[in-house]
Write a protein that holds these residues in place. Structure first.
Motif, PDB file in Angstrom:
ATOM      1  N   ILE A   1       0.859  -1.188   0.000  1.00  0.00           N
ATOM      2  CA  ILE A   1       0.000   0.000   0.000  1.00  0.00           C
ATOM      3  C   ILE A   1       0.897   1.241   0.000  1.00  0.00           C
TER       4      ILE A   1
ATOM      5  N   ARG B   1       3.030  -0.398   4.802  1.00  0.00           N
ATOM      6  CA  ARG B   1       1.765  -1.139   4.899  1.00  0.00           C
ATOM      7  C   ARG B   1       1.565  -2.051   3.700  1.00  0.00           C
TER       8      ARG B   1
ATOM      9  N   ASP C   1       5.609   7.299  -0.309  1.00  0.00           N
ATOM     10  CA  ASP C   1       5.823   7.622   1.092  1.00  0.00           C
ATOM     11  C   ASP C   1       4.666   7.128   1.928  1.00  0.00           C
ATOM     12  N   LYS C   2       4.938   6.953   3.222  1.00  0.00           N
ATOM     13  CA  LYS C   2       3.926   6.458   4.143  1.00  0.00           C
ATOM     14  C   LYS C   2       2.719   7.389   4.112  1.00  0.00           C
ATOM     15  N   LEU C   3       1.539   6.828   3.883  1.00  0.00           N
ATOM     16  CA  LEU C   3       0.321   7.640   3.823  1.00  0.00           C
ATOM     17  C   LEU C   3       0.032   8.217   5.204  1.00  0.00           C
ATOM     18  N   LYS C   4      -0.335   9.479   5.248  1.00  0.00           N
ATOM     19  CA  LYS C   4      -0.714  10.101   6.516  1.00  0.00           C
ATOM     20  C   LYS C   4      -2.204   9.912   6.711  1.00  0.00           C
ATOM     21  N   LYS C   5      -2.611   9.732   7.975  1.00  0.00           N
ATOM     22  CA  LYS C   5      -4.055   9.585   8.168  1.00  0.00           C
ATOM     23  C   LYS C   5      -4.714  10.942   8.323  1.00  0.00           C
ATOM     24  N   HIS C   6      -5.969  10.977   7.909  1.00  0.00           N
ATOM     25  CA  HIS C   6      -6.750  12.203   7.995  1.00  0.00           C
ATOM     26  C   HIS C   6      -7.881  11.914   8.963  1.00  0.00           C
ATOM     27  N   ALA C   7      -7.748  12.508  10.156  1.00  0.00           N
ATOM     28  CA  ALA C   7      -8.608  12.137  11.284  1.00  0.00           C
ATOM     29  C   ALA C   7     -10.083  12.093  10.920  1.00  0.00           C
ATOM     30  N   GLY C   8     -10.697  10.999  11.286  1.00  0.00           N
ATOM     31  CA  GLY C   8     -12.147  10.907  11.184  1.00  0.00           C
ATOM     32  C   GLY C   8     -12.694  10.468   9.845  1.00  0.00           C
ATOM     33  N   GLU C   9     -11.886  10.598   8.787  1.00  0.00           N
ATOM     34  CA  GLU C   9     -12.422  10.262   7.464  1.00  0.00           C
ATOM     35  C   GLU C   9     -12.148   8.807   7.091  1.00  0.00           C
ATOM     36  N   PRO C  10     -13.149   8.126   6.563  1.00  0.00           N
ATOM     37  CA  PRO C  10     -12.857   6.796   6.000  1.00  0.00           C
ATOM     38  C   PRO C  10     -11.940   6.951   4.786  1.00  0.00           C
ATOM     39  N   MET C  11     -11.243   5.896   4.468  1.00  0.00           N
ATOM     40  CA  MET C  11     -10.312   5.957   3.339  1.00  0.00           C
ATOM     41  C   MET C  11     -10.752   4.899   2.333  1.00  0.00           C
ATOM     42  N   GLN C  12     -10.709   5.242   1.068  1.00  0.00           N
ATOM     43  CA  GLN C  12     -11.046   4.261   0.032  1.00  0.00           C
ATOM     44  C   GLN C  12      -9.747   3.728  -0.570  1.00  0.00           C
ATOM     45  N   LEU C  13      -9.632   2.429  -0.563  1.00  0.00           N
ATOM     46  CA  LEU C  13      -8.468   1.813  -1.181  1.00  0.00           C
ATOM     47  C   LEU C  13      -8.959   1.103  -2.434  1.00  0.00           C
TER      48      LEU C  13
END
Lengths: 232, 232
Positions: free
Chosen positions: B31, B35, B117-129
């Motif tokens: 990913i 990850r 690069d390592k993906l940063k998380k965005h608080a609270g939002e679901p992520m679509q892979l």
């Protein structure tokens, strides 16, 4: 507790009488009964910290994701798989902890739904996997009532200091251990180099060395930081 | 080749002079730099098949995803990580193979994009892979020009025979080894029970036993099936 606290200040580098909780390894986030999301953490850093803390006289609880390592003798091992399991186990253990070190590479996200049966593929079509955020274990530990020294890790591939300092503040940690995981130099390796940023503005760099030796240095640093706290 | 073929028919259970290619273990689908997507395959079944094939006199190429197993002595090991790497390595090795056994648990899907690069998380939002399909390694081996005996695996949690028979036909295999992976009874375990469905309509069931013993039975079955092929 006052006498133990004062006694501890005379024993720099000792964690005698302290309960240290350490998280280690990756977590696995199930997509279905066979597939999962995970990361390249081997658990070596967390296990080395557990060993160093035991050597420093602490009672150690190691909350570990799936790894291929033998736990150090005398450690209390709590084996978990998912981030949610690690969250529950770590918060429970943290209640009685003097120090909590979040060395695990916890998955930030998990699949919104873990399918009961193995998903069948549908030829030719892309698949959308919806991921939802996992709780932030070390931030939740730092938000617990009571006093304990809480140390996080920041594994980054870029903007190391900036991201580490931001996490230190956002998660209200006492210290954060930052390492650059770009180019495969840390995960699954036996060596590591880190910089520790502490809440009081201090910065300590540990040059590249074996993870066991590095763990001893970090545990000494934590023991010294604990000893500096006023006894109340 | 005719004389060797006829000689082989007198040596039931032998793979002397045969080149056997076996895939084993999981694949890892990146990913970002830390990850990945993977699955619970330990590689034990594939490694046991490699050992059994060596014991039966074959020259063995083992194309293996990341596992914590030592390859059997004398095996030619090709270590890979992703499904695309395993696809390329297996097709190259299959050119000269008499038997190809797809025991790896190849990821059906990979992330459409592997972030640098390592993906940063965005608080609270679901992520679509977004996931895209990987090539079907064993089906592509079965479609190669030339004659070789191609055996697949079907790991299912439900409708075992129906799904296995469908894969046997769709992928144009000579045989498929079906196992029920529901309830954690196979992956990462030392035992397994399987049913082999062959193109000619035959069905052989192997009762639950150690993976090494099971591997010997399967290799004997494959050697016997090879020996039955007319010499041309």
């Amino acid at each position: 507790a006052l006498t133990e606290c004062i006694a501890a200040q005379f024993q720099l580098g000792s964690l005698a009488g302290r309960h240290v909780v350490i998280t280690a390894g990756p977590t696995r986030e199930a997509i279905d009964p066979v597939r999962y999301l995970t990361n390249r953490s081997s658990g070596k850093m967390g296990y080395a910290l557990a060993e160093a803390a035991l050597d420093a006289g602490a009672q150690v609880t190691l909350v570990s994701g799936p790894v291929n390592l033998s736990p150090p003798p005398k450690v209390r091992l709590v084996a978990v798989e998912s981030a949610l399991e690690m969250h529950a186990a770590t918060l429970a253990a943290a209640e009685s902890a003097d120090v909590v070190i979040g060395a695990a590479a916890v998955a930030d996200y998990r699949p919104q739904v873990a399918a009961q049966d193995k998903l069948k593929k549908h030829a030719g079509e892309p698949m959308q996997l919806t991921l939802v955020e996992n709780p932030d274990i070390i931030a939740d530990v730092a938000a617990l009532p009571g006093l304990r020294f809480v140390v996080g890790f920041a594994a980054e591939t870029q903007h190391l200091e900036e991201y580490a300092q931001a996490k230190l503040k956002l998660k209200r940690l006492h210290a954060i251990i930052a390492n650059n995981v770009a180019d495969g130099g840390v995960f699954e390796q036996d060596e590591n180099e880190v910089t520790v940023f502490s809440r009081d503005g201090g910065t300590v760099s540990f040059a590249r060395r074996g993870k066991k030796q590095l763990a001893r240095g970090l545990i000494q640093w934590i023991a010294a930081a604990l000893a500096e706290k006023p006894c109340d």
